[in-house]
Scaffold this active site. Sequence first.
Site, PDB file in Angstrom:
ATOM      1  N   HIS A  56       0.858  -1.340  -0.006  1.00 40.22           N
ATOM      2  CA  HIS A  56       0.211  -0.412  -0.159  1.00 40.22           C
ATOM      3  C   HIS A  56       0.614   0.749  -0.044  1.00 40.22           C
ATOM      4  CE1 HIS A  56      -3.638  -2.727   1.618  1.00 40.22           C
ATOM      5  NE2 HIS A  56      -3.216  -2.993   1.048  1.00 40.22           N
ATOM      6  N   PHE A  85      -0.491  -8.145   5.029  1.00 44.57           N
ATOM      7  CA  PHE A  85       0.569  -7.692   5.050  1.00 44.57           C
ATOM      8  C   PHE A  85       0.371  -6.139   4.420  1.00 44.57           C
ATOM      9  CE2 PHE A  85       1.152 -11.830   4.541  1.00 44.57           C
ATOM     10  CZ  PHE A  85       1.276 -12.518   5.402  1.00 44.57           C
ATOM     11  N   CYS A  86      -0.515  -5.508   4.317  1.00 49.92           N
ATOM     12  CA  CYS A  86      -0.364  -3.975   4.019  1.00 49.92           C
ATOM     13  C   CYS A  86      -0.141  -4.217   1.957  1.00 49.92           C
ATOM     14  CB  CYS A  86       0.539  -2.880   4.022  1.00 49.92           C
ATOM     15  SG  CYS A  86       0.184  -2.693   5.803  1.00 49.92           S
ATOM     16  N   ALA A  87      -1.311  -5.557   1.351  1.00 51.61           N
ATOM     17  CA  ALA A  87      -0.711  -5.768   0.224  1.00 51.61           C
ATOM     18  C   ALA A  87      -2.037  -6.615  -0.091  1.00 51.61           C
ATOM     19  CB  ALA A  87       0.490  -6.439   0.030  1.00 51.61           C
TER      20      ALA A  87
END
Length: 430
Positions: free
Chosen positions: A142, A389-391
Site C-alpha cells: 500500500h 501485509f498491507c497488500a
Amino acid sequence: MSTVLSDPFITSLAAAPLPACPQPTPIPPLAEVVGATAHVPLCSGGSVRYVNLDYAASAPALAAVAGAVQAALGQYASVHRGAGHHSQVTTVRYESARESVRAFVRGRIDDAVVFTRGTTDAINLAARATRGDVVVLDIEHHANLLPWTARERAGGARVVRARSTIEDTLAALEAELAAAPAALLAVTAASNVTGEVLPIGRVAALAHRHGARILVDAAQLVAHRPVSMVSHGIDYLVFSGHKLYAPFGAGVLIGRADWLDAADPYLAGGGASAAVTLDDAASASVEWRSGAARHEAGSPNVLGAIAIAAACEALAGIGFETIGTHEAELLGRLDAGLAGIAGVELLRIFDDSTDRVGIAGFVVDGHAPREVAEHLSDTAGIGVRDGKFCAHPLLQRLGFPDGAVRASFGLGTGADDINRLVEALHRLQA
C-alpha cells in the site's frame, strides 16, 4: 518465570513423533543482533529462546548499529545551526550519514539524499514532487500504491495488472508506457508477501525507453541484495531503516534533485526556510532552501540517520556475496521443510521467478492465519506475521482474501530457527 527450557525445541510438547529433519552442515547466524538471546514464555509453562522470523516487518537492530547510536548519544546536539562543539560533531555525523547511504546504493554524486520517517513517508514525499501520470502494478504494498492513487491535480495513477510471469508483466508495463506518456513508473523491487525479486535493471530500461523515470521501493531489497542506482538506472530509491537492522524511526529517499527542488517543501518550518519576512497583512514571504534541506524541516532524526549509516556500513563490510549465500541456504531449507508438510501452500506471484529474498508467505489448510501464528508463538516461541501485509489487492488476486502467514529472516537467523518453525508446523498438522 520457571526454568528455561532447552533449544531447539521443547521436547515435552511432542504429542507424536516427528519425522527426522535433515541435518546438513549447521548454518549459524551471520551477524550479532540485539535480543538474540531473549527468552519468551510458552503456554505450557517455562520459556524458550525467541525465534524472530518477522524480519520483513521490522528487523532487529544489529549490535554494530546499536553501538553506533550509543556512541553518538554522548555528543548528541542540534545540527546545522549550532556553534558548540557537540553541535558541530553531530552535524558532521548527520551529513556523513548521507554519504554512507549514497555509497551503499551507489547513488549519483548529485542525487539528493533526504532522510524521512520511513518508506511510506519517502514515497509520499516523492508523490508530492511528481507531476504527470504514474504507472504502478496491482501487486504493490500500500505504501507504493495509495500515495499515487490519492494524488489530486498532479496527474493520474494508472494501475497495471501483473501477469502470471515476470516476462509477461514487463511486456504489460511496456505496453502501458507506450500507450500514453507517463512521468514515472513506481515499482517494488522485492515483494513483501512472497519475497520474489523483479529484474530492476530491465524495468528501469523499459521506463526510460518511453521517457518515464523510475522509483524503486527497495524496503525489502536493500538488506538482502546489492543495489546500484547508476548501474540499474534507478532515478529514485526509497527504503526504511527498520527493515535494514536500524529500527530508529528513519528512512531514505535518494534520487534526482530537479523534481525535489521544484516541489513545494514537504513540511513548512525551520531548516527548510532560508529567509522569512512578514508584510503588513502578517502573511509570510519565504525563500525556501534547495537540496535535502528543502524537505527536512524541523529537528531531523539524527540518531535514525546515524543508525541507517551504521547499518549500511555493516552490511557492506559483511559483503552481499556472503549474505546471499547465507540466505539462499536458509531459504532452501525453509522451502524444503514447508514442501514436506501436508496442507501447506507457498505463495507465488510469478511462475517464472528465480530470485527471492528471505521471505516465505504461506497458508495452512484448515487453519486461519492468526491461528497458525498464535500456535507458533504460544507453543514454540516463534514470531511470524499473519494477515494481508498491507497488500490487500495482491492477497485477493492470489486467492487468499483473508490473509496468509509470513516467515522472514536475515542476518541473525540460523538453521536451528528454520528447523524449529518446520517442526512446529508439523505438530500443528499432526
